[in-house]
Design an enzyme around this catalytic site. Sequence first.
Site, PDB file in Angstrom:
ATOM      1  N   CYS A  71     131.107  19.237 -35.473  1.00 43.33           N
ATOM      2  CA  CYS A  71     131.281  19.370 -36.930  1.00 43.33           C
ATOM      3  C   CYS A  71     131.389  20.843 -37.295  1.00 43.33           C
ATOM      4  O   CYS A  71     130.522  21.639 -36.929  1.00 43.33           O
ATOM      5  CB  CYS A  71     130.101  18.736 -37.655  1.00 43.33           C
ATOM      6  SG  CYS A  71     130.107  19.036 -39.442  1.00 43.33           S
ATOM      7  N   CYS A  77     124.882  22.955 -42.584  1.00 40.08           N
ATOM      8  CA  CYS A  77     124.255  21.695 -42.980  1.00 40.08           C
ATOM      9  C   CYS A  77     122.858  21.603 -42.371  1.00 40.08           C
ATOM     10  O   CYS A  77     122.619  22.077 -41.268  1.00 40.08           O
ATOM     11  CB  CYS A  77     125.120  20.522 -42.507  1.00 40.08           C
ATOM     12  SG  CYS A  77     124.393  18.905 -42.783  1.00 40.08           S
ATOM     13  N   CYS A  80     121.963  18.772 -38.594  1.00 40.52           N
ATOM     14  CA  CYS A  80     122.148  18.952 -37.143  1.00 40.52           C
ATOM     15  C   CYS A  80     121.696  20.345 -36.741  1.00 40.52           C
ATOM     16  O   CYS A  80     122.503  21.265 -36.696  1.00 40.52           O
ATOM     17  CB  CYS A  80     123.616  18.774 -36.761  1.00 40.52           C
ATOM     18  SG  CYS A  80     124.219  17.098 -36.914  1.00 40.52           S
ATOM     19  N   CYS A 165     130.871  12.615 -41.717  1.00 38.45           N
ATOM     20  CA  CYS A 165     129.800  13.167 -40.892  1.00 38.45           C
ATOM     21  C   CYS A 165     129.850  12.525 -39.512  1.00 38.45           C
ATOM     22  O   CYS A 165     129.918  11.297 -39.391  1.00 38.45           O
ATOM     23  CB  CYS A 165     128.446  12.898 -41.545  1.00 38.45           C
ATOM     24  SG  CYS A 165     127.032  13.259 -40.487  1.00 38.45           S
ATOM     25  N   GLN A 288     114.677   1.769 -39.343  1.00 40.93           N
ATOM     26  CA  GLN A 288     115.057   2.854 -38.441  1.00 40.93           C
ATOM     27  C   GLN A 288     116.569   3.093 -38.500  1.00 40.93           C
ATOM     28  O   GLN A 288     117.356   2.143 -38.522  1.00 40.93           O
ATOM     29  CB  GLN A 288     114.649   2.514 -37.005  1.00 40.93           C
ATOM     30  CG  GLN A 288     113.147   2.485 -36.784  1.00 40.93           C
ATOM     31  CD  GLN A 288     112.540   3.877 -36.595  1.00 40.93           C
ATOM     32  OE1 GLN A 288     113.178   4.881 -36.848  1.00 40.93           O
ATOM     33  NE2 GLN A 288     111.300   3.915 -36.166  1.00 40.93           N
ATOM     34  N   TYR A 317     100.386   0.338 -39.934  1.00 47.36           N
ATOM     35  CA  TYR A 317     101.543   1.020 -40.553  1.00 47.36           C
ATOM     36  C   TYR A 317     102.816   0.232 -40.211  1.00 47.36           C
ATOM     37  O   TYR A 317     103.780   0.758 -39.645  1.00 47.36           O
ATOM     38  CB  TYR A 317     101.689   2.465 -40.064  1.00 47.36           C
ATOM     39  CG  TYR A 317     100.426   3.310 -40.116  1.00 47.36           C
ATOM     40  CD1 TYR A 317     100.004   3.891 -41.300  1.00 47.36           C
ATOM     41  CD2 TYR A 317      99.675   3.536 -38.975  1.00 47.36           C
ATOM     42  CE1 TYR A 317      98.858   4.677 -41.343  1.00 47.36           C
ATOM     43  CE2 TYR A 317      98.518   4.321 -39.004  1.00 47.36           C
ATOM     44  CZ  TYR A 317      98.115   4.888 -40.198  1.00 47.36           C
ATOM     45  OH  TYR A 317      96.991   5.659 -40.234  1.00 47.36           O
ATOM     46  N   GLU A 338     100.288  -2.570 -44.101  1.00 46.45           N
ATOM     47  CA  GLU A 338     101.181  -1.581 -44.716  1.00 46.45           C
ATOM     48  C   GLU A 338     100.768  -1.363 -46.167  1.00 46.45           C
ATOM     49  O   GLU A 338     100.398  -2.310 -46.863  1.00 46.45           O
ATOM     50  CB  GLU A 338     102.628  -2.073 -44.643  1.00 46.45           C
ATOM     51  CG  GLU A 338     103.646  -1.263 -45.403  1.00 46.45           C
ATOM     52  CD  GLU A 338     103.710   0.184 -44.935  1.00 46.45           C
ATOM     53  OE1 GLU A 338     103.606   1.073 -45.802  1.00 46.45           O
ATOM     54  OE2 GLU A 338     103.835   0.411 -43.716  1.00 46.45           O
ATOM     55  N   ASP A 394     102.089   2.965 -35.619  1.00 44.05           N
ATOM     56  CA  ASP A 394     103.327   3.727 -35.827  1.00 44.05           C
ATOM     57  C   ASP A 394     103.158   4.494 -37.141  1.00 44.05           C
ATOM     58  O   ASP A 394     103.762   4.153 -38.157  1.00 44.05           O
ATOM     59  CB  ASP A 394     104.522   2.774 -35.879  1.00 44.05           C
ATOM     60  CG  ASP A 394     105.852   3.512 -35.986  1.00 44.05           C
ATOM     61  OD1 ASP A 394     105.864   4.752 -35.846  1.00 44.05           O
ATOM     62  OD2 ASP A 394     106.878   2.845 -36.225  1.00 44.05           O
ATOM     63  N   CYS A 421     106.328   9.782 -34.392  1.00 39.65           N
ATOM     64  CA  CYS A 421     107.499  10.592 -34.752  1.00 39.65           C
ATOM     65  C   CYS A 421     107.147  12.077 -34.769  1.00 39.65           C
ATOM     66  O   CYS A 421     107.988  12.906 -35.121  1.00 39.65           O
ATOM     67  CB  CYS A 421     108.065  10.160 -36.103  1.00 39.65           C
ATOM     68  SG  CYS A 421     106.908  10.326 -37.486  1.00 39.65           S
TER      69      CYS A 421
END
Length: 467
Positions: A71, A77, A80, A165, A288, A317, A338, A394, A421
């Site tokens: 790109c 941007c 990325c 994109c 996701q 979660y 949750e 999670d 994450c």
Amino acid sequence: MKKNDVVTVEVTDIGIGGEGIGKVDGYTLFIKDAVIGDTVEVKVMKAKKNYGYARLMRIVKESAFRVSARCPEARRCGGCQIQEMDYRKQLEFKNTKVRNNLIRLGSVEEELLDQIMEPIAGMEEPFRYRNKAQFPIGVDKEGNLIAGFYAGRTHQIIPVPNRDCVLGVPENKVILDQILDYMREEKISAYDEERHKGLVRHVLVRYGFTTKEIMVCLIINGDKLPCSEKLLEKLTKIPGMTSITYNINKEKTNVIMGSKVCPLWGQTYITDYIGNVKYQISPLSFYQVNPVQTEVLYGTALEYAGLTGKETVWDVYCGIGTISLFLAQKAQKVYGVEIVPQAIEDAKHNAEINEITNAEFFVGKAEEVLPEYYADYAKEHPGEHARADVIVVDPPRKGCERSVLDTMVQMEPERIVYVSCDSATLARDVKYLRENGYEIRKVKATDMFPMSVHVETVVLLSQLKQK
């Protein structure tokens, strides 16, 4: 080192925001757009006592790992951060990041990780993987309508080149072209964040990789979308279009979505699959964004859970039940927790459409629901513990609340599967669990977000105490 100094430095690492890291006489510099292995000339823009931030002036010697970005706006941007790094090196960097955090922050011994850490799961094709895109809409200096993404750490919109994109699906371009044409033809204004004026703030697109269903939702600073029939004429011609809605957000906020979704055409959701499990996804659902790697990630979690059909599992979660329903295929009973009520409604509905009857869901904070359940069970069953053979967590980026960790330890599951994450908070929580009767048995990183610095990790911990 002081501001405006010009120095040459070799880049040896990547920071949490994707910036290159190098040292000059022991002084650390963070350099945007530099790649591991580059030798670069930089200008110091901000100097602290022990570190500073520098601007890349020129590349003196290119890294063997530097590649051409697919790109042309990759540097400007914010999406990325490391597109100019060879993908194999990206995977090595992410795996090392997880490993180093577990060693430094989690006090996990290197020798143990040498034995238990599995190779990172990368992608065969690390582009076109996102099933969701949120494009801010604005105008350029000439007043022309634009759609794009925000530049890193700013709210300046960088137009997507040709509105395509390379991380998203090709259908995004067709959709953006039609929406901008509609806005121009009907003189629909774009939102101006500074003045809090204008109508169209963002365009949300979701795409079902398995079903090929498409959702479009326009986020607007108003109560209705003028001449919406003109928009429908354009969008309903696109193959796969399933759901067209608008979302009302009249707040002066950086939060993209408001709470009210209004249907324009079709359903208010699309369906898609992870493995054999079907999910209905609304504009407000968390789901996701990389379905290919999500199946890999959840497959690892399911493998680590070691289910035989006899286990009781808690999924903490749980969101809309994505992992819960995956686990329910092989567990005797799954409980999901949750905080977001709508997510739990989605979870219950997703269980229903999959005819899964062994999953039950609770609304509330995990750190409150688990202790409350634990206490209630103790009252009803004197002398017994609430049973959990496996607990899966999670959590958000901040990791697990201490009260959740405490309750997990009290419930004495044989196995804990931690999906993370953020490997820094993962390492912190792993350290706590290791100090309280558990040992780390397996680790596997999964590259959910190629071209970015983010990485997901699954860890298996098992109980040391013999029952």
